[in-house]
Each structure stands twice: as structure tokens, then as C-alpha cells.
Design a protein around this motif. Sequence first.
Motif, PDB file in Angstrom:
ATOM      1  N   VAL A  13     -74.127 -34.397 -14.038  1.00 51.99           N
ATOM      2  CA  VAL A  13     -75.577 -34.360 -13.852  1.00 51.99           C
ATOM      3  C   VAL A  13     -76.141 -33.034 -14.368  1.00 51.99           C
ATOM      4  O   VAL A  13     -77.169 -32.992 -15.057  1.00 51.99           O
ATOM      5  CB  VAL A  13     -75.935 -34.568 -12.365  1.00 51.99           C
ATOM      6  N   GLU A  14     -75.441 -31.943 -14.069  1.00 50.29           N
ATOM      7  CA  GLU A  14     -75.898 -30.627 -14.525  1.00 50.29           C
ATOM      8  C   GLU A  14     -75.777 -30.495 -16.051  1.00 50.29           C
ATOM      9  O   GLU A  14     -76.638 -29.895 -16.699  1.00 50.29           O
ATOM     10  CB  GLU A  14     -75.095 -29.531 -13.831  1.00 50.29           C
ATOM     11  N   ALA A  15     -74.716 -31.051 -16.596  1.00 51.43           N
ATOM     12  CA  ALA A  15     -74.537 -30.971 -18.045  1.00 51.43           C
ATOM     13  C   ALA A  15     -75.660 -31.702 -18.769  1.00 51.43           C
ATOM     14  O   ALA A  15     -76.194 -31.219 -19.784  1.00 51.43           O
ATOM     15  CB  ALA A  15     -73.178 -31.552 -18.438  1.00 51.43           C
ATOM     16  N   LEU A  16     -76.032 -32.874 -18.270  1.00 51.08           N
ATOM     17  CA  LEU A  16     -77.122 -33.621 -18.896  1.00 51.08           C
ATOM     18  C   LEU A  16     -78.463 -32.924 -18.685  1.00 51.08           C
ATOM     19  O   LEU A  16     -79.301 -32.879 -19.596  1.00 51.08           O
ATOM     20  CB  LEU A  16     -77.178 -35.041 -18.322  1.00 51.08           C
ATOM     21  N   LYS A  19     -79.704 -30.323 -21.133  1.00 53.64           N
ATOM     22  CA  LYS A  19     -80.303 -30.816 -22.373  1.00 53.64           C
ATOM     23  C   LYS A  19     -81.567 -31.631 -22.114  1.00 53.64           C
ATOM     24  O   LYS A  19     -82.057 -32.331 -23.010  1.00 53.64           O
ATOM     25  CB  LYS A  19     -79.295 -31.682 -23.139  1.00 53.64           C
ATOM     26  N   GLY A  20     -82.093 -31.548 -20.913  1.00 57.16           N
ATOM     27  CA  GLY A  20     -83.333 -32.244 -20.593  1.00 57.16           C
ATOM     28  C   GLY A  20     -83.173 -33.715 -20.289  1.00 57.16           C
ATOM     29  O   GLY A  20     -84.169 -34.442 -20.242  1.00 57.16           O
ATOM     30  N   ILE A  21     -81.939 -34.176 -20.074  1.00 54.71           N
ATOM     31  CA  ILE A  21     -81.696 -35.589 -19.760  1.00 54.71           C
ATOM     32  C   ILE A  21     -81.597 -35.711 -18.241  1.00 54.71           C
ATOM     33  O   ILE A  21     -80.591 -35.331 -17.633  1.00 54.71           O
ATOM     34  CB  ILE A  21     -80.405 -36.091 -20.431  1.00 54.71           C
ATOM     35  N   ILE A  22     -82.642 -36.242 -17.631  1.00 50.41           N
ATOM     36  CA  ILE A  22     -82.707 -36.271 -16.164  1.00 50.41           C
ATOM     37  C   ILE A  22     -82.868 -37.690 -15.635  1.00 50.41           C
ATOM     38  O   ILE A  22     -82.145 -38.126 -14.734  1.00 50.41           O
ATOM     39  CB  ILE A  22     -83.867 -35.383 -15.664  1.00 50.41           C
ATOM     40  N   ASP A  23     -83.799 -38.429 -16.201  1.00 51.52           N
ATOM     41  CA  ASP A  23     -84.098 -39.774 -15.705  1.00 51.52           C
ATOM     42  C   ASP A  23     -83.330 -40.815 -16.508  1.00 51.52           C
ATOM     43  O   ASP A  23     -83.423 -40.842 -17.745  1.00 51.52           O
ATOM     44  CB  ASP A  23     -85.598 -40.053 -15.798  1.00 51.52           C
ATOM     45  N   THR A  52     -75.188 -45.417 -24.869  1.00 47.69           N
ATOM     46  CA  THR A  52     -74.001 -44.553 -24.916  1.00 47.69           C
ATOM     47  C   THR A  52     -73.683 -43.970 -23.549  1.00 47.69           C
ATOM     48  O   THR A  52     -72.535 -44.020 -23.083  1.00 47.69           O
ATOM     49  CB  THR A  52     -74.198 -43.421 -25.948  1.00 47.69           C
ATOM     50  N   LEU A  53     -74.679 -43.401 -22.888  1.00 47.73           N
ATOM     51  CA  LEU A  53     -74.423 -42.862 -21.544  1.00 47.73           C
ATOM     52  C   LEU A  53     -74.250 -43.983 -20.530  1.00 47.73           C
ATOM     53  O   LEU A  53     -73.628 -43.778 -19.477  1.00 47.73           O
ATOM     54  CB  LEU A  53     -75.573 -41.940 -21.123  1.00 47.73           C
ATOM     55  N   GLY A  54     -74.760 -45.174 -20.840  1.00 49.46           N
ATOM     56  CA  GLY A  54     -74.572 -46.309 -19.936  1.00 49.46           C
ATOM     57  C   GLY A  54     -73.109 -46.658 -19.761  1.00 49.46           C
ATOM     58  O   GLY A  54     -72.680 -47.067 -18.674  1.00 49.46           O
ATOM     59  N   PHE A  55     -72.305 -46.516 -20.829  1.00 49.91           N
ATOM     60  CA  PHE A  55     -70.858 -46.738 -20.662  1.00 49.91           C
ATOM     61  C   PHE A  55     -70.089 -45.415 -20.594  1.00 49.91           C
ATOM     62  O   PHE A  55     -68.984 -45.365 -20.054  1.00 49.91           O
ATOM     63  CB  PHE A  55     -70.303 -47.610 -21.802  1.00 49.91           C
ATOM     64  N   GLY A  56     -70.660 -44.333 -21.145  1.00 46.68           N
ATOM     65  CA  GLY A  56     -69.928 -43.071 -21.206  1.00 46.68           C
ATOM     66  C   GLY A  56     -69.718 -42.409 -19.853  1.00 46.68           C
ATOM     67  O   GLY A  56     -68.602 -41.947 -19.546  1.00 46.68           O
ATOM     68  N   LEU A  57     -70.755 -42.362 -19.057  1.00 44.55           N
ATOM     69  CA  LEU A  57     -70.629 -41.694 -17.759  1.00 44.55           C
ATOM     70  C   LEU A  57     -69.625 -42.398 -16.834  1.00 44.55           C
ATOM     71  O   LEU A  57     -68.803 -41.721 -16.187  1.00 44.55           O
ATOM     72  CB  LEU A  57     -72.006 -41.589 -17.098  1.00 44.55           C
ATOM     73  N   PRO A  58     -69.635 -43.736 -16.739  1.00 51.33           N
ATOM     74  CA  PRO A  58     -68.624 -44.383 -15.881  1.00 51.33           C
ATOM     75  C   PRO A  58     -67.187 -44.151 -16.342  1.00 51.33           C
ATOM     76  O   PRO A  58     -66.302 -43.889 -15.505  1.00 51.33           O
ATOM     77  CB  PRO A  58     -68.993 -45.868 -15.961  1.00 51.33           C
ATOM     78  N   LEU A  90     -70.471 -37.746 -25.549  1.00 54.07           N
ATOM     79  CA  LEU A  90     -69.432 -37.664 -24.517  1.00 54.07           C
ATOM     80  C   LEU A  90     -68.975 -36.220 -24.308  1.00 54.07           C
ATOM     81  O   LEU A  90     -68.633 -35.832 -23.183  1.00 54.07           O
ATOM     82  CB  LEU A  90     -68.252 -38.561 -24.894  1.00 54.07           C
ATOM     83  N   GLU A  91     -68.955 -35.431 -25.364  1.00 53.07           N
ATOM     84  CA  GLU A  91     -68.609 -34.013 -25.217  1.00 53.07           C
ATOM     85  C   GLU A  91     -69.640 -33.284 -24.358  1.00 53.07           C
ATOM     86  O   GLU A  91     -69.296 -32.396 -23.576  1.00 53.07           O
ATOM     87  CB  GLU A  91     -68.495 -33.351 -26.588  1.00 53.07           C
ATOM     88  N   LEU A  92     -70.900 -33.657 -24.519  1.00 56.35           N
ATOM     89  CA  LEU A  92     -71.938 -33.065 -23.666  1.00 56.35           C
ATOM     90  C   LEU A  92     -71.691 -33.405 -22.201  1.00 56.35           C
ATOM     91  O   LEU A  92     -71.757 -32.528 -21.322  1.00 56.35           O
ATOM     92  CB  LEU A  92     -73.312 -33.578 -24.104  1.00 56.35           C
ATOM     93  N   ALA A  93     -71.381 -34.666 -21.926  1.00 58.10           N
ATOM     94  CA  ALA A  93     -71.176 -35.081 -20.536  1.00 58.10           C
ATOM     95  C   ALA A  93     -69.939 -34.438 -19.924  1.00 58.10           C
ATOM     96  O   ALA A  93     -69.881 -34.211 -18.703  1.00 58.10           O
ATOM     97  CB  ALA A  93     -71.064 -36.603 -20.454  1.00 58.10           C
ATOM     98  N   THR A  94     -68.922 -34.125 -20.760  1.00 57.97           N
ATOM     99  CA  THR A  94     -67.680 -33.535 -20.234  1.00 57.97           C
ATOM    100  C   THR A  94     -67.631 -32.023 -20.386  1.00 57.97           C
ATOM    101  O   THR A  94     -66.575 -31.424 -20.190  1.00 57.97           O
ATOM    102  CB  THR A  94     -66.467 -34.138 -20.973  1.00 57.97           C
ATOM    103  N   SER A  95     -68.756 -31.398 -20.712  1.00 56.76           N
ATOM    104  CA  SER A  95     -68.746 -29.953 -20.994  1.00 56.76           C
ATOM    105  C   SER A  95     -68.392 -29.111 -19.785  1.00 56.76           C
ATOM    106  O   SER A  95     -67.951 -27.964 -19.935  1.00 56.76           O
ATOM    107  CB  SER A  95     -70.117 -29.521 -21.539  1.00 56.76           C
ATOM    108  N   ASN A  96     -68.531 -29.648 -18.562  1.00 55.32           N
ATOM    109  CA  ASN A  96     -68.212 -28.878 -17.347  1.00 55.32           C
ATOM    110  C   ASN A  96     -66.888 -29.299 -16.709  1.00 55.32           C
ATOM    111  O   ASN A  96     -66.603 -28.938 -15.575  1.00 55.32           O
ATOM    112  CB  ASN A  96     -69.335 -29.022 -16.316  1.00 55.32           C
TER     113      ASN A  96
END
Length: 503
Positions: A13-16, A19-23, A52-58, A90-96
Motif C-alpha cells: 500500500v505504501e509503495a503504491l 506513486k500516487g496510486i491510492i484508490d 495489472t495490479l488486479g492480478f499483481g497484488l494478489p 510488479l517491481e513497484l509493488a514489491t519495492s518494499n
Amino acid sequence: MTFADLSIDNDMVEALASKGIIDPFPIQEQTIPLGLSGQDIIGQAKTGTGKTLGFGLPIIQRIGLNPEPGVKVLVVVPTRELCVQVAEDLELATSNRSTSVVAIYGGKAYEGQVEQLKAGAQIVVGTPGRLLDLSQQRLLDLSHVSEIVLDEADKMLDLGFLSDIEKLFTKVPAVRHTMLFSATMPGPIVALARRFMTRPIHIRANNPDEGLTQANIKHVVYRAHSLDKDEVVARILQAEGRGKTVIFTRTKRAAAKLVEELNDRGFNAAAVHGDLNQDQRERAMAAFKAGKKDVLIATDVAARGIDVNDVTHVINHTVPDDHDTYLHRAGRTGRAGKTGIAVTFVDWDDLHKWALINRALEMNQPEPVETYSSSPHLFSDLDIPAGSKGRLKATPIKDAAPRTSSRGEGRGDGRGPATGSSDGASRTRRRTRGGSGAASVASETVSATGDATSTSTTDAEAKVAAGTHDGQGHQHHDGNSAPRRRRRRGGRGQGAGTAAPSA
């Protein structure tokens, strides 16, 4: 609702948010909870709505915060550009977290990709051909994959990757979590899902009242002449509020020609097509995303991998072959909820194609308006300032090299200029009138500049015509009479012009 409300781990959540991705988007709200639970999913939503984030985050969350080295997740995509784009998301989501992502695709050297696999990358995003190649060389081990995703599955069908997908499914464990995402869902893809998925849930994140096209995109269709298209494009690129623009062409040659034309007109354009090597394509995409180039000319091979949020205009230089291709092209603008404009040029020969697209998408534009670069409605439709021309800068005119006469200086025979002496002295030129030697002969005095200064016939010249020389002619300067012309007599064995000796 936020991503935290969807039970996504706080580090992602913090990684997104950085980059301004909240909602989350509707497709993400519907697929993330089911994906986290391990439910097989067929996700269908319009392009640019966050699949992409719909399947990437899970899948990131399901393999844990600190997964063991080795491939646990396989994401299969149809094109190189989309492969790079999904890997970046996916690299953005896994940056932390310690999870490592590697992009596997053709056109690049094997060594770097193999090194990342040997280093223990847990998530692989790749194109079917390179994935199969590395798997057959036993450089890619898919025997421990627990999550597999097919992204843009309909494009894989169009590119003929269906058999490769089936081979990849035979290399992963039979018990796995499978998700399939696409903007359209043709019959062969549904059949594939039934074969390799376990009781999948089909999710459509579309507003039934919106239609097939996105409501936040303005669709403009013109019937344009092929010889005037570049001029029309150049004027559209000067529209008020225009940001990054993607122009789609049908062929690689047309893309290469158009990028050269627009750069010559003063625009910052780059191209992505099949005749460029992978490094050139990636540099063009990077320059476009960074804003160094604000016009990207591409063939359909790149349509699925251009995920830039601030694209304001899409221009179809030629009408697409079908309505699905139109949707994917137009979907490059109006992404992430923003507005956009899609302009399509229809040639006279392609009116039947547009009729099919118009009917399939229910666009209610059966007759494209005949449009030229000077048409007033072009300027009013697209907010182009009045008086805009098709060129931002004047074409430089190269200095012409000075003309050198073949009789002038520099002829290389050491005789100097043929137009006169270097000190400007005049020369005399003789010509015979009427073709007769006894006729009057005109003498012209011509200056070094080539201008005739006088013309006269004198008694001296008449003597010259009669066969005597007084030293005023231009061929003899000794004042003696001209020698008599000798006649050749006798056979070839005798000297020319000599009389035979007397007996």
C-alpha cells in the motif's frame, strides 16, 4: 475504498501511494479479494483500467513477504513492450519487500536474464517464445510455480501463441492458482480457460450503460486523403492542451516514413516497430515516457505495452483491421480515469472496414466526414489554433554550389580560363557566315564577361578570306602568305603531299 480496505499488505500500500496510486479501480476491487483467496479468475475489463495490479497484488501477497529463491509466479504476456510494462508495475509493488521480479523476452541477450534466474528471482514475466526456449534449455525451472497469469490472452491468440501457451501449462504443476485477464474474450480463449482452470469465476468490470468504448474518450473519425494525412497530423499535434500522442500505422515502413516526416517538420517524434532492434525500441519507449519525445509512432505490435497515463491523443493513421484492434489502440489514451481523444483516418478504400467497426462498437458514425488540412471543422473539433500550419520550423535551404562552366576555370588542362585572360583583356572570335570561305567574315570582339562589344567586316578580313594573311588574323601571326594546300598523289607507299620523282 482503498487498497488497505482490500486486505493488501501495508508495505505494498505504501509503495503504491508513493506513486500516487491510492484508490483501486472497479476491476481491482472485484478481483483482488477473490485472487487473495486462491479463486481461479477470468477478468474482463477495458484496456487502461488497472488489470495489472488486479492480478499483481494478489500473487505477490500469496507467495509471502520473504519467499524462497526460485520461480513461484509466472506471468505470460504477448509482446515485449507489455512484458517490460508489467514487470515495472510488479517491481513497484514489491519495492518494499525482498521479492525479485525478472522480465524474460526475446531481442535481448540471454546472459542477463539467466543471471537473474540463477540469483533466485521469484516472479517471472515473459513472452511465450523466450520462456519455452529457456525452459527447454533447463535454464528456467517451472516445476515449483504456484501462481500463473495470462495477461492479454486474446492478443496471444491473434499472434498464434495458443500452442505455446498449452506447452507452458504442461510444464507447471497441475495444482496451481490460475488467472486470465483480457479486454475481449473470444471463443478459443474461453475454451482454453475451461481446459486449464478450475471452476473459474468470470468477472466483467464494465458499466452496462457505457457501451463498448470508454466514455472518457472522445472519438473523432475523418475520411482523409492519403497525400494530406501528414499535414492533418501536423496540425492536430498543435491542438490546445495536447500532451503525449501515440500515432498508429499499419506497416513498419509507414511508421519509419512518418517519424522522419514529423521530425523534419519540427516535432519530437520516436518510433517503435518491428524493423528496430530491441534496444532501439526500448530507448524510444523510455524517451516517450520521460517526456523527451512527445510523439510516439507505433505499429500494433506495441499497442498492448504503451501504458503511459498522460497520453492525451491517439491518432489512427490508417483504420484498424477490426473493432478489437480499435479498442486497444484507442485505449492508450484516457487511462487511469483521465480523458483523451482518439482520431481515426479512413481512406476511401477502407470505408467497408470502418462500417464493420462502427457497427460492432455502436459508435453511430457510419459516414466519416470528408476532411482536409484546411477544413474549418478540423480546427474547431480538436481545438487547433486558427492559422496553424503543418510545420513548426522552416525547412533549411542548402547553399547551392557555384556553377563552374566546362569552358571556365579549373578545367585542369593548364590553359587558364576559356572566357578570356585574367586581366580582363578582350578576345577576338571569327565566324564564317553562309558557310562559304569567300563570303564576308564577321569579327566579334568579346569582353571577358562574354559581352559582344563590336562587329565589323574589314578589307583585311577579305584578304584573309582570299588566302593571304597580314598578321591581323587569330590563327597566323607572322604576316606571311598561307602555304599552298598540297594534294596527296600516288599510292599509300608514298609520303603524303609529295610529288613522284621525274624519270
